[in-house]
Every structure is written in C-alpha cells, then in structure tokens.
Write a protein that holds these residues in place. Structure first.
Motif, PDB file in Angstrom:
ATOM      1  N   THR A 189      -1.140  -2.637  11.513  1.00 21.71           N
ATOM      2  CA  THR A 189      -0.583  -3.299  12.718  1.00 21.71           C
ATOM      3  C   THR A 189      -0.907  -2.647  14.069  1.00 21.71           C
ATOM      4  O   THR A 189      -1.365  -2.945  14.972  1.00 21.71           O
ATOM      5  N   SER A 198      -6.158  -5.680   6.121  1.00 23.87           N
ATOM      6  CA  SER A 198      -4.845  -4.785   5.661  1.00 23.87           C
ATOM      7  C   SER A 198      -4.524  -5.010   4.685  1.00 23.87           C
ATOM      8  O   SER A 198      -4.255  -3.869   3.790  1.00 23.87           O
ATOM      9  N   ILE A 219       2.922  -7.839   4.549  1.00 27.13           N
ATOM     10  CA  ILE A 219       1.630  -8.120   5.793  1.00 27.13           C
ATOM     11  C   ILE A 219       1.578  -9.516   5.763  1.00 27.13           C
ATOM     12  O   ILE A 219       1.481 -10.285   6.571  1.00 27.13           O
TER      13      ILE A 219
END
Length: 345
Positions: A189, A198, A219
């Motif tokens: 982030t 991610s 996530i």
C-alpha cells in the motif's frame, strides 16, 4: 541421538532406531495425529491460522513445558520423516502446471530468480557470518521455496547437519513468515502497488503457502488468486533444488543415513509425478479435496513432531547469527521479488 532409556524423547529430526518394533511407534504417532487434528480444527475455526504453523508451535510449547516421555521418540521420528515425505508427494497434487504456465515465462523467470537468488544470498552471507553449511542450506531452502516443508525436505539430502540446524530453521520460518503477513500488505500500500502486483509480491516473497493466503487475503480477492498460483510455482522449485543438493552430496561422496543418496530421492520423484497427474485433469475435485485434507494432516503431524525438537536450551546455544542470516535472506527474497514484479509483472 538419545538413548531409548533417556528421560527425553529422541529429537524427531533424527532417524528412528532400526530396532524399534512397530508397536513402539504408536505413542509418538498417536500424539502427532492428535496434534494434527487439533491444528486442523484451529485452522477450520480461524482460516488465517496455518495448520502447519499451529502444529509447529504446539510441538514447541509442549516439549518446553513438559519433556515428552521416551516412549514417544520412535513414533515422532517416523512422523518427522516418513509422514513428511508422503505429505510432500501429495502436495504435488495441488500444482497444476497449466496454471503455473499461465503466469507467463517472464514471471516464471522471476520465480526462478527468487529461489536461486535467495539460496545464493543465504550461502554468501552465511559464510561471512560463520553459519554452518547445513544451517545455511536449510535456511536458504525454507526462506526461498516453501517454508517448513522445504526445510524438512532438504534436511534429508544434506550431510553434516546438527539437530539444532533443523529446529532453528523451522523456528525462524515461523517467526519471519508470520511477520511478513502484515508487513507485505502495508508495504504494498505504501508503495502504491495495485492488488494484482501486491498479490504477486506476496506469493513471491512470503515463506509458507498459508502465510501467502493470509497476507494476500488481506489485500483482496484478485491478489489472493494470483498470489497462491505464483507461490505454488515456488513450491514446484523444491524438486530441482533437492535434486541439486543430492547431486552435490553424491559428487562429494557423502552419505545420508548410512547409504549413498539416490540421484533423485523417491519422494521427490513422487512429488513431480503427482504434479503431472494433477496437470492431466484426470482427478476430479471430489477426489482432490479429501486428498488435500490428508496432505495437510500428514504435514501437520510431521511439523508437530519436528516442533518437539525445538527446545529452549538448543535455541539458546544457536546465537544471533542465524537470526541475522534469516533477516538478510527475507529482505533479499522480498527485494528480488519486488524488482521482478515491477519490471515484468
């Protein structure tokens, strides 16, 4: 290895006595089975809690609170080796080569770079720190490939290892892998990464499959799917890495458990055969689901048995060097993974 008459159980990282009778295996095997069932129950209640890691922690706590009776030693030794290898073979049924090829050759190259780079960094830095060769190999495998299963698998194809080498590597996998669960989502982030990148980063950098699931699940769904696939691609690297260690052992004329090691250990061949069988699509989901549960049960029983070898007295004698090495390897793997995702993902 401790004598059968010792007040402490034989560490499960040591092979069982060849004179142990089958009936003598049941106390340790039964204890491992009960622990595995408890770990599975906790995982069912709290899906983010890995059954394998829960089992390791249970073994560590139990053996440090109250030393286990010597009668459990033979069964724990079998659980820590034979059940582990059966579980690794069944782990291959989770791997569909089609899903992995779907990542693209660029990302497959990143997977290879993460594993090879992690092993090389661990070897280089471990030498500088004066960490024993076997301990370097175990930490490198666990942190670069698939955590506790890689540690325990590679332990069977290297020589000159001490009992504390295995238990230290397992303890470090639990510690650093757990720390990565919140750190990767927070870092992704902060770095402005999208959910897919991610998830790739989580799958490429975190040690255990269950730890990847926990981090990528934080996530989001898209991160979870791609994270698990790329993590399973890392798991597949366990086979060639173990073959490489076996080749090095044969080249040096070394021995494991009193015999010349095979070029390809039987359970590694079984792991690859299981992955190929899964890729064919012949096995329906109705068969794969119970097999996956059995695989988790066997690995959890093995992890509990290995955890019973992690005593405070052993860890106290280890020193800070393996911890430093584990931290450096974690950063190196995460750094290689992030670079790969940014340039290729």
């Amino acid at each position: 290895m401790s004598s059968p008459t010792s007040s402490r159980a034989v560490p499960p990282s040591s092979p069982p006595s060849t004179q142990a009778q089958p009936a003598g295996l049941w106390p340790g095997l039964g204890l491992s089975a009960v622990a595995a069932l408890i770990a599975l129950g906790i995982n069912h209640a709290v899906p983010t809690a890995s059954a394998l890691l829960v089992a390791i922690v249970m073994g560590v706590i139990l053996t440090n609170v109250r030393p286990l009776p010597a009668s459990t030693a033979p069964g724990l030794a079998v659980a820590g080796k034979r059940l582990l290898r059966i579980g690794i073979v069944l782990l291959g049924l989770q791997l569909s080569l089609g899903d992995i090829l779907g990542l693209g050759w660029g990302m497959i190259g990143v997977v290879i770079a993460v594993v090879v780079g992690g092993l090389l960094v661990t070897e280089f830095v471990g030498r500088l720190l004066g960490v024993r060769p076997a301990q370097r190999s175990l930490i490198g495998a666990g942190f670069s490939i698939c955590g506790a299963a890689a540690v325990a698998g590679v332990e069977g194809v290297i020589e000159d290892k001490h009992e504390e080498d295995v238990v230290t590597a397992l303890a470090l996998v639990v510690l650093f892998g757990t720390l990565m669960i919140p750190l990767v989502p927070l870092a992704s982030t902060a770095l402005g990464m999208d959910p897919r990148d991610s998830g790739l980063w989580a799958g490429l950098s975190i040690h255990e499959v269950a730890q990847v699931v926990a981090a990528a699940g934080i996530i989001g769904p898209s991160a979870l799917k791609v994270g698990v696939i790329v993590k399973l691609a890392r798991v597949l690297m366990l086979a060639p890495v173990m073959v490489w260690f076996g080749l090095q052992l044969r080249r040096r004329g070394g021995q494991v458990e009193g015999k010349r090691p095979p070029l390809v250990p039987l359970f590694v061949a079984g792991f690859l055969a299981a992955a190929l069988l899964r890729t064919t699509g012949w096995l329906p989901a109705s068969v794969l689901d119970p097999i996956k549960m059995l695989q988790t049960f066997l690995l959890a029983a093995a992890m509990f048995a290995l955890g019973t070898g992690v005593t405070a007295s052993r860890l106290k004698n280890v020193g800070g060097r393996p911890v430093v090495l584990a931290a450096v390897t974690t950063l190196a793997v995460a750094g290689i993974a992030w670079s790969g995702v940014m340039f290729i993902g």
